[in-house]
Scaffold this motif. Structure first.
Motif, PDB file in Angstrom:
ATOM      1  N   UNK A  60      13.286   4.023  16.617  1.00  0.00           N
ATOM      2  CA  UNK A  60      14.305   4.576  15.855  1.00  0.00           C
ATOM      3  C   UNK A  60      13.958   4.330  14.442  1.00  0.00           C
ATOM      4  N   UNK A  61      14.080   5.294  13.541  1.00  0.00           N
ATOM      5  CA  UNK A  61      13.867   5.153  12.260  1.00  0.00           C
ATOM      6  C   UNK A  61      15.040   5.672  11.463  1.00  0.00           C
ATOM      7  N   UNK A  62      15.426   5.053  10.529  1.00  0.00           N
ATOM      8  CA  UNK A  62      16.417   5.305   9.564  1.00  0.00           C
ATOM      9  C   UNK A  62      16.179   5.779   8.346  1.00  0.00           C
ATOM     10  N   UNK A  63      16.346   6.764   7.795  1.00  0.00           N
ATOM     11  CA  UNK A  63      16.069   7.220   6.544  1.00  0.00           C
ATOM     12  C   UNK A  63      17.462   7.441   5.434  1.00  0.00           C
ATOM     13  N   UNK A  64      17.416   6.360   4.627  1.00  0.00           N
ATOM     14  CA  UNK A  64      18.710   6.510   3.685  1.00  0.00           C
ATOM     15  C   UNK A  64      18.573   7.286   2.537  1.00  0.00           C
TER      16      UNK A  64
END
Length: 213
Positions: free
Chosen positions: A33-37
């Motif tokens: 899981x990658x989260x890009x802000x």
């Protein structure tokens, strides 16, 4: 290995399988899981930032190998089960090993029941203020009162016969237990374990993948 060791290793395989299934059954272990802000959308002078959620397991980079290990353990469990079945089939036990174990467990249960019965005694006790009732007083009003209760308990069976039954059944259960213990130790199972029964999941997995010592 003998039957006792085989049953112990069978439990070990089951424990390792459950641990592997627990790892594979957690989506956080088998996905990334990658989260890009997207900060630049709201502040043009800012840069977007990407973070990756940490996996829950140390085997996150070896998930496919863990799945292969699980199938390997299942195959070993099948081999061992077949070997145990063949070993038990050759035993000279009228009810078979499983049947004898089950029957002896019932013998032990019944012996405990008979032992409890044999320990009972007839008795007589007085329970102070154990009884209540109602009566009318001198003014004609209904009032409650308390009285002592004499409780007599009498055994309703032949204790001597129960004791003899208990003793005979206990001797039988003990003899069968000794016989079963001997069978577990002397009966050989045609199976070679691929790792030690005391190995941890990491150690057994390392042996499977070739990374073990």
């Amino acid at each position: 290995m003998n039957l006792k060791e085989a049953f112990r290793f069978q439990n070990k395989l089951q424990s390792l399988m459950e641990e592997a299934q627990s790892i594979l059954g957690d989506d956080d272990n088998i996905t990334r899981v990658q989260n890009t802000y997207l900060r630049r959308k709201v502040m043009k002078d800012f840069q977007d930032e990407t973070t990756e959620e940490a996996p829950r397991t140390e085997y996150s980079q070896q998930i496919t190998a863990v799945a292969e290990f699980l199938l390997y353990l299942l195959e070993e469990r099948e081999k061992l089960t077949v070997a145990i079945c063949r070993a038990k089939a050759g035993l000279d036990l009228p009810a078979g090993l499983d049947g004898q174990v089950s029957l002896n467990a019932r013998r032990q249960d019944i012996a405990r029941l008979l032992r409890h019965m044999a320990g009972l005694r007839s008795s007589e006790v007085v329970i102070p203020n154990g009884g209540t009732g109602y009566c009318f007083n001198n003014e004609g009003n209904q009032v409650s009162y308390h009285c002592d209760v004499k409780r007599v308990t009498t055994i309703h069976f032949d204790r001597n016969k129960i004791r003899k039954m208990c003793a005979a059944l206990s001797r039988k259960a003990d003899a069968v237990s000794a016989e079963l213990d001997a069978v577990l130790i002397t009966t050989q199972v045609d199976y070679t374990r691929p790792f030690d029964v005391n190995d941890t999941f990491a150690e057994a997995f390392g042996i499977f993948t070739g990374d073990g010592d």
